[in-house]
Motif scaffolding. Sequence first.
Motif, PDB file in Angstrom:
ATOM      1  N   TRP A  60       0.777  -0.956   0.157  1.00 38.78           N
ATOM      2  CA  TRP A  60       0.146  -0.322  -0.102  1.00 38.78           C
ATOM      3  C   TRP A  60       0.916   1.591  -0.323  1.00 38.78           C
ATOM      4  O   TRP A  60       1.798   1.461   0.962  1.00 38.78           O
ATOM      5  CB  TRP A  60      -0.730   0.327   1.314  1.00 38.78           C
ATOM      6  N   ARG A  61       0.287   1.720  -0.959  1.00 42.03           N
ATOM      7  CA  ARG A  61       1.408   3.001  -0.749  1.00 42.03           C
ATOM      8  C   ARG A  61       0.341   4.432  -0.793  1.00 42.03           C
ATOM      9  O   ARG A  61      -0.469   4.316  -0.893  1.00 42.03           O
ATOM     10  CB  ARG A  61       1.668   3.335  -2.375  1.00 42.03           C
ATOM     11  N   PHE A  62       0.214   5.648   0.567  1.00 45.54           N
ATOM     12  CA  PHE A  62      -0.257   6.535   0.574  1.00 45.54           C
ATOM     13  C   PHE A  62       0.018   7.839   0.658  1.00 45.54           C
ATOM     14  O   PHE A  62       1.658   8.126   0.527  1.00 45.54           O
ATOM     15  CB  PHE A  62      -0.330   6.721   2.434  1.00 45.54           C
ATOM     16  N   ASP A  63      -0.653   8.171   0.073  1.00 46.44           N
ATOM     17  CA  ASP A  63      -0.264  10.053  -0.640  1.00 46.44           C
ATOM     18  C   ASP A  63       0.328  10.700   1.087  1.00 46.44           C
ATOM     19  O   ASP A  63       0.035  11.108   2.036  1.00 46.44           O
ATOM     20  CB  ASP A  63      -1.138  10.440  -1.323  1.00 46.44           C
ATOM     21  N   LEU A  64       1.869  11.534   0.691  1.00 51.46           N
ATOM     22  CA  LEU A  64       2.459  12.000   1.896  1.00 51.46           C
ATOM     23  C   LEU A  64       2.108  13.284   2.242  1.00 51.46           C
ATOM     24  O   LEU A  64       2.100  13.287   3.504  1.00 51.46           O
ATOM     25  CB  LEU A  64       4.238  11.945   1.805  1.00 51.46           C
ATOM     26  N   SER A  65       1.472  13.770   1.083  1.00 48.94           N
ATOM     27  CA  SER A  65       0.382  15.074   1.739  1.00 48.94           C
ATOM     28  C   SER A  65      -0.001  15.170   2.032  1.00 48.94           C
ATOM     29  O   SER A  65      -0.322  16.029   3.530  1.00 48.94           O
ATOM     30  CB  SER A  65       1.172  16.180   0.793  1.00 48.94           C
ATOM     31  N   GLN A  66      -1.377  14.177   1.735  1.00 48.71           N
ATOM     32  CA  GLN A  66      -2.264  14.124   2.645  1.00 48.71           C
ATOM     33  C   GLN A  66      -2.006  13.527   4.416  1.00 48.71           C
ATOM     34  O   GLN A  66      -2.545  14.468   5.157  1.00 48.71           O
ATOM     35  CB  GLN A  66      -2.898  12.836   2.277  1.00 48.71           C
ATOM     36  N   VAL A  67      -0.958  12.968   4.421  1.00 47.10           N
ATOM     37  CA  VAL A  67      -0.932  11.616   6.100  1.00 47.10           C
ATOM     38  C   VAL A  67       0.009  12.948   6.287  1.00 47.10           C
ATOM     39  O   VAL A  67      -0.101  12.970   7.744  1.00 47.10           O
ATOM     40  CB  VAL A  67       0.296  10.641   5.001  1.00 47.10           C
ATOM     41  N   LEU A  68       0.570  13.730   6.351  1.00 46.41           N
ATOM     42  CA  LEU A  68       0.809  15.167   6.797  1.00 46.41           C
ATOM     43  C   LEU A  68       0.022  15.570   7.564  1.00 46.41           C
ATOM     44  O   LEU A  68      -0.052  16.280   8.210  1.00 46.41           O
ATOM     45  CB  LEU A  68       2.667  15.446   6.234  1.00 46.41           C
ATOM     46  N   GLN A  69      -1.008  15.675   6.655  1.00 49.43           N
ATOM     47  CA  GLN A  69      -2.354  16.595   7.166  1.00 49.43           C
ATOM     48  C   GLN A  69      -2.721  16.402   7.733  1.00 49.43           C
ATOM     49  O   GLN A  69      -3.942  17.195   9.101  1.00 49.43           O
ATOM     50  CB  GLN A  69      -3.455  17.258   5.735  1.00 49.43           C
ATOM     51  N   HIS A  70      -2.658  14.947   9.184  1.00 46.34           N
ATOM     52  CA  HIS A  70      -3.587  13.883   9.969  1.00 46.34           C
ATOM     53  C   HIS A  70      -2.573  13.311  11.048  1.00 46.34           C
ATOM     54  O   HIS A  70      -3.184  12.802  11.660  1.00 46.34           O
ATOM     55  CB  HIS A  70      -4.359  13.320   9.576  1.00 46.34           C
TER      56      HIS A  70
END
Length: 74
Positions: A60-70
């Motif tokens: 699974w690969r998660f979008d880093l910018s969206q992860v950092l927002q949370h």
Amino acid sequence: MTRQDIENRLLENILAVTAGMTVGKRKAARIVGGEKKLERLLVEGKVGCTGKGKGQSGKWRFDLSQVLQHCRPA
């Protein structure tokens, strides 16, 4: 320019730079504060994710910018 303006600009720069980057499930879970929270964010559509790749060992690969927002508070 106030301190708040500078902080907002820096945050925008970080999110813009990381927009095309991805991280794995373990690292994303560490950033947001746990696997359960990551799963909840994924179900709610707040974090983007590309599914498993080809084969059984896909990741699974998660979008880093969206992860950092949370991310959890430090």
